[in-house]
Design an enzyme around this catalytic site. Structure first.
Site, short mmCIF file in Angstrom:
data_model
loop_
_atom_site.label_atom_id
_atom_site.label_comp_id
_atom_site.label_asym_id
_atom_site.label_seq_id
_atom_site.Cartn_x
_atom_site.Cartn_y
_atom_site.Cartn_z
N LYS A 166 0.70 -1.00 -0.01
CA LYS A 166 0.09 0.08 -0.06
C LYS A 166 0.95 1.25 0.05
O LYS A 166 1.95 1.45 0.57
CB LYS A 166 -0.79 -0.09 1.40
CG LYS A 166 -2.04 1.05 1.40
CD LYS A 166 -2.85 0.74 2.59
CE LYS A 166 -4.09 1.81 2.79
NZ LYS A 166 -4.82 1.68 4.02
N SER A 241 -9.45 1.39 2.41
CA SER A 241 -8.50 2.20 2.01
C SER A 241 -7.54 1.53 1.09
O SER A 241 -6.85 2.03 0.42
CB SER A 241 -7.87 3.45 2.91
OG SER A 241 -6.92 2.66 4.15
N SER A 265 -10.02 -0.67 6.72
CA SER A 265 -9.28 -0.70 5.62
C SER A 265 -8.76 -1.99 4.80
O SER A 265 -8.27 -1.79 3.72
CB SER A 265 -8.15 0.55 5.70
OG SER A 265 -8.85 1.80 5.65
#
Lengths: 617, 617
Positions: A166, A241, A265
């Site tokens: 990420k 996310s 997330s």
């Protein structure tokens, strides 16, 4: 011409898949960033173009299929991947991948190239990536291969494995933009601890993946890299996310990814994309040196965790990182090595006969029909395998949720505003929703708290205690009678007598498929995921099945709990979601990562076996 | 008449040892509690009288020695204790006490009675107790004895052992007043988790001990139970906030006590009273259900720990409580069992040749001469035993300290004021000091923070990382080069080559003897103790020697670091402190309780051996 065609595709992608900014209603004045430079969008476009330029031209899809909503089959169909590359990238069992790397059947350069190509295909279809650095990753893969050739030994437990990260996990020499225009050009001068440890384990970090502006959202969109799409249906979000990871992994563009989770997330994109994940308790895995939102907010902490197409990836990653003694590198990490005996369920009677509790409905938002069917499916499969399943009623969900929202809003939005200030507009869906309901809690208002934050936190240990006590409810009277008021224990008495340890596993409904662009429905899933964040319960997400309009009919309206519930009820239309993955959440206790991994493996194995032998209705 | 004579003594104690309230300067208006009832002091006196009435008349000292400053010898001299009772209460090795209980050589009733008598003697000399419940404790002791007689087995690892508890650990049916007039009459409806687990281990909770109003102070004084005195010199404080435990244990009125520590509250009284203690990292031991100050402040947390006259007590308590799997009862407790291999120093080369670093001076306040001598003594003894000792220079002490103070003040004093409101005055030494210096940080101002607390917390992970990195400084360049700016590493290079694990132990100066009544000098000791709280480092305190005017001369003034340092320098007069204990702090890493216990045992054994063989100069 190659460049023209690819440019056109990208431009097409950025406009057609995204509402034009001019269509946005103006934000409330307090949230407008002042002195926005006239060329802010140009700056973002320029960075996006640089990303495009970093893709080898021979990996560009021609033509890019634009009409197809489900793009999952394209990697196989597009012709860019060789038979071996398809075999490599579709090896979802990470143990097998690592074994083949260890034996030299596949080199790390081969494996990394295969996944890189597929990642770039996924990128063109879902816009899941941020940093693309092919040469650097292949150089690392070669280094790993050379080591094996030279010494006959692997570098570590993740030898040669490409890993996607990420866009928070800083790598020396690369930008870490994390969805903020202002962060363009911020080149990290060092690797974050996780990346250091991945290198130590022999891994090959090979791409970074997209996030929403601010990170605090269950979708994935920002002004620099644009919006990430769900490959099962590109008119849907992959969640967020960690949505870049979600889309990438679903397309098998990476064997293993690392995301983060402060209120869902990891879990939302894993559920929306048909993946496995682990949300460990706080500070079990090393976050230090990664960039983040809301730094300084220390009451509900973001954690990192693996995402993969198999539990094998989840387990191998967790065990490998713990094996590096991460507390020596990151002072916030718990000094708690991997426990094989906890993995063998020593606190759960060895796992032979477990007792699961299912929460069918949290009393705030009723899950949609496919989720209810998934829970029924799991219940039946577990029972058929000799485990027990009991009902579990909710308690205090809304109270805990509101408390968490207060904590997230404790800085009055300063964090986001400071990062957007003078650089770009704050993205609309992060602003106060126009859809104000009785569940609304203050989000981004300035100035901040009228009373001390600490006063709002007083109840938190009690929430945690009450919840944990409730996990023990057979044992409640005996052991926990004085930890709180027992009236909120509404679950039925367990059927499994005194095997209390097994009661600690719960299944919760995560409405994974109703998220759509620009609907700002993060709250919906957050109702189910924030619970574990607020209480720091270890949990996993696993895929169960997918939406089937013939089985998942709209149900007659129930007595709505609140406006939100009514609104969400209205969203569901069975024929909008066919084929969308449905995942569930499995919840353990604090710092019970090993046991949660093992229990999820057990559930996944049972589901797999049961799908072979019985109908799914 | 017996009752008259005892009443007189108590009244004498409460007035002569305490400045009259009327002599206090008026507090700033914002801190004045409004609507103070005219009879607030009467209410406190009444509760104090009830405490006196709970003492068996035959345990009252007649006459009470009033002129003596050092009262340590009185339990032996007063004639109230039998030879056996003296033998029992002077058995500081807890393993021996437990063995004798297990073998039935001493019954729990005998042991509890002996300690109770001595505790009550200590109470009359130092005012160390709050709750006195002789009958209840003896009934519990009898239950324990009966179990052994009936079954031939012990109830648990603390079978029959009386344990004293700081006045925060609620016990069903008893008040938990915690130094607040308003809390008089608040009877607990349940045991806190620690007390539940102590019962499970077979222990006999037998007294509760005094604390300062608000808990946030390094002395021990409140309006309900009055002021606790140091038995080595009753014109001195025993420290705080676990000062009741300090005085009680110093007089051997308890074999083992439990206190708490948010910025030194276990360590200050342990050092001032010649005791051993362990400040575990946050959430290693179960706090749930105990009352506390500043609830909801979640950035620097209070922890509980044992205090005793031997490391044997510290180890046995910690191991026993961890053995109950406290995380099952208290959801905030880490799921981390006692590790025998960590106790055997597996991460420190087995402990055969350790490397210690001494911080002679933290650069904020220079330790007084006896502390410097204690450090020299320890250094010599460790070196003579074959260990290495290197110098360790401070860094960022003041920055970390100020950050911690900001966190403690985050609620603007609301917590204290709310508890005092309408019930009693806020005690002066907790208010803003008139002695404002360049070190002053905001303490009790209303309203609260002008900017979000979270912004002030952003640096905390970096503090922790930087500090932990500094513990590894030999290894710094190799492993932690990218965790921060290395310029703050000011310590010398280690002499011990690559044995880096052993570098994690530090000795710090804790100026244990300069605290005197009404001088509000908490900050002095806090400079040394707050560090570990802010960074959550596990640490212990161990006694070294005591002040000797012939060896601990005043030193010529140094170049003062600040006004505080100058002020503290001026306080020291060698002949004021003869015989006062001097203790040092041993600091390990986060969650390294087992290793810190073992290292402290090693240091204590070496000191004991060296005092037998060499002069102390």
């Amino acid at each position: 011409m190659e460049s023209d065609s690819s440019e056109q595709v990208w431009i097409d992608f950025k406009t057609a898949q995204q509402l034009p900014l001019s269509a946005m209603p103006p934000p409330p004045s307090s949230l407008t960033t002042s002195l926005l430079p006239h060329n802010w969008q140009e700056k973002c476009d320029h960075r996006k173009q640089a990303q495009l330029d970093s893709i080898p031209s021979e990996w560009i899809l021609k033509p890019l299929p634009k009409e197809q909503l489900n793009v999952m089959a394209i990697p196989r169909q597009c012709g860019l991947l060789s038979q071996l590359e398809l075999e490599i990238t579709e090896t979802v069992d990470i143990a097998t991948l690592l074994e083949n790397l260890r034996l030299g059947l596949w080199s790390s350069v081969q494996v990394t190239t295969a996944f890189y190509k597929r990642a770039v295909i996924a990128q063109q279809l879902t816009n899941c990536l941020t940093e693309i650095f092919v040469e650097r990753a292949l150089a690392r893969a070669k280094e790993v291969d050379d080591h094996l050739a030279r010494t006959g030994t692997v570098l570590g437990p993740l030898h040669g494995l490409p890993i996607s990260l990420k866009d928070q996990f800083s790598m020396e020499g690369l930008e870490t933009i994390m969805g903020y225009a202002k962060w363009i050009g911020r080149v990290a001068t060092s690797d974050c601890v996780l990346v250091q440890l991945l290198y130590e384990c022999g891994a090959v970090p090979f791409v970074r993946t997209n996030v929403p502006q601010t990170l605090m959202h269950g979708e994935t969109h920002n002004h620099v890299f644009g919006r990430t799409l769900n490959p099962y249906n590109t008119s849907f979000t992959p969640g967020g996310s960690s949505g870049g990871e979600g889309a990438l992994l679903a397309m098998k563009g990476s064997p293993l990814g690392v995301g983060t989770d402060i209120s869902g997330s990891l879990r939302i994109p894993s559920a929306f994309c048909g993946l496995y994940t682990l949300r460990p308790s706080y500070a079990r895995l090393p976050y230090y040196g990664a960039v983040n939102a809301l730094e300084g907010q220390e009451s509900i902490n973001s954690v990192l965790g693996p995402m993969a197409n198999s539990m094998s990836g989840v387990k191998i990653f967790t065990k490998a990182i713990l094996g590096t003694e991460p507390w020596r590198r990151d002072p916030l990490v718990l000094r708690k090595p991997w426990s094989e005996s906890e993995y063998q369920l020593e606190y759960h009677g060895g796992g032979g006969r477990l007792c699961f509790a299912i929460m069918w409905d949290n009393g705030v938002v009723k899950p949609h029909p496919p989720l209810h069917r998934a829970m029924r499916t799991v219940k039946r499969a577990l029972e058929a395998a000799g485990h027990q399943v009991i009902d579990w009623e909710n308690h205090r969900h809304l109270e805990i949720y509101k408390n968490a929202e207060t904590i997230f809003a404790a800085d009055g939005g300063h964090d986001y505003l400071a990062e957007c200030e003078g650089a770009e507009p704050l993205i609309q869906t992060m602003q106060l929703s126009e859809h104000v309901t009785d569940l609304e809690v203050p989000k981004s208002s300035i100035p901040i708290l009228e009373e001390p934050l600490v006063k709002k936190l007083v109840g938190r240990p009690h929430h945690r205690s009450a919840w944990e006590a409730s996990l023990d409810f057979g044992n409640y009277t005996k052991k926990n009678a004085n930890l709180g008021n027992p009236t909120w224990i509404t679950g039925k008495q367990p059927l499994c007598g005194q095997q209390l340890d097994d009661l600690s596993m719960q299944l919760f409904a995560l409405p994974s498929h109703i998220q759509r662009f620009r609907m700002a429905l993060t709250r919906i899933d957050s109702f189910y995921t924030t619970l574990c964040s607020a209480l720091d319960l270890t949990c996993s997400v696993f895929p169960v099945n997918s939406v089937d309009p013939t089985l998942d009919d709209i149900q007659p309206p129930h007595e709505f709990y609140n406006h939100e519930d009514e609104h969400i009820y209205g969203i569901y239309e069975a024929d909008k979601f066919p084929g969308c993955p449905v995942g569930l959440q499995l919840i353990g206790r604090v710092q019970e990562e090993e046991a949660v991994i093992r229990m999820t493996e057990i559930v996944a194995e049972i589901l797999k076996a049961s799908f072979m032998g019985m109908s799914d209705s």
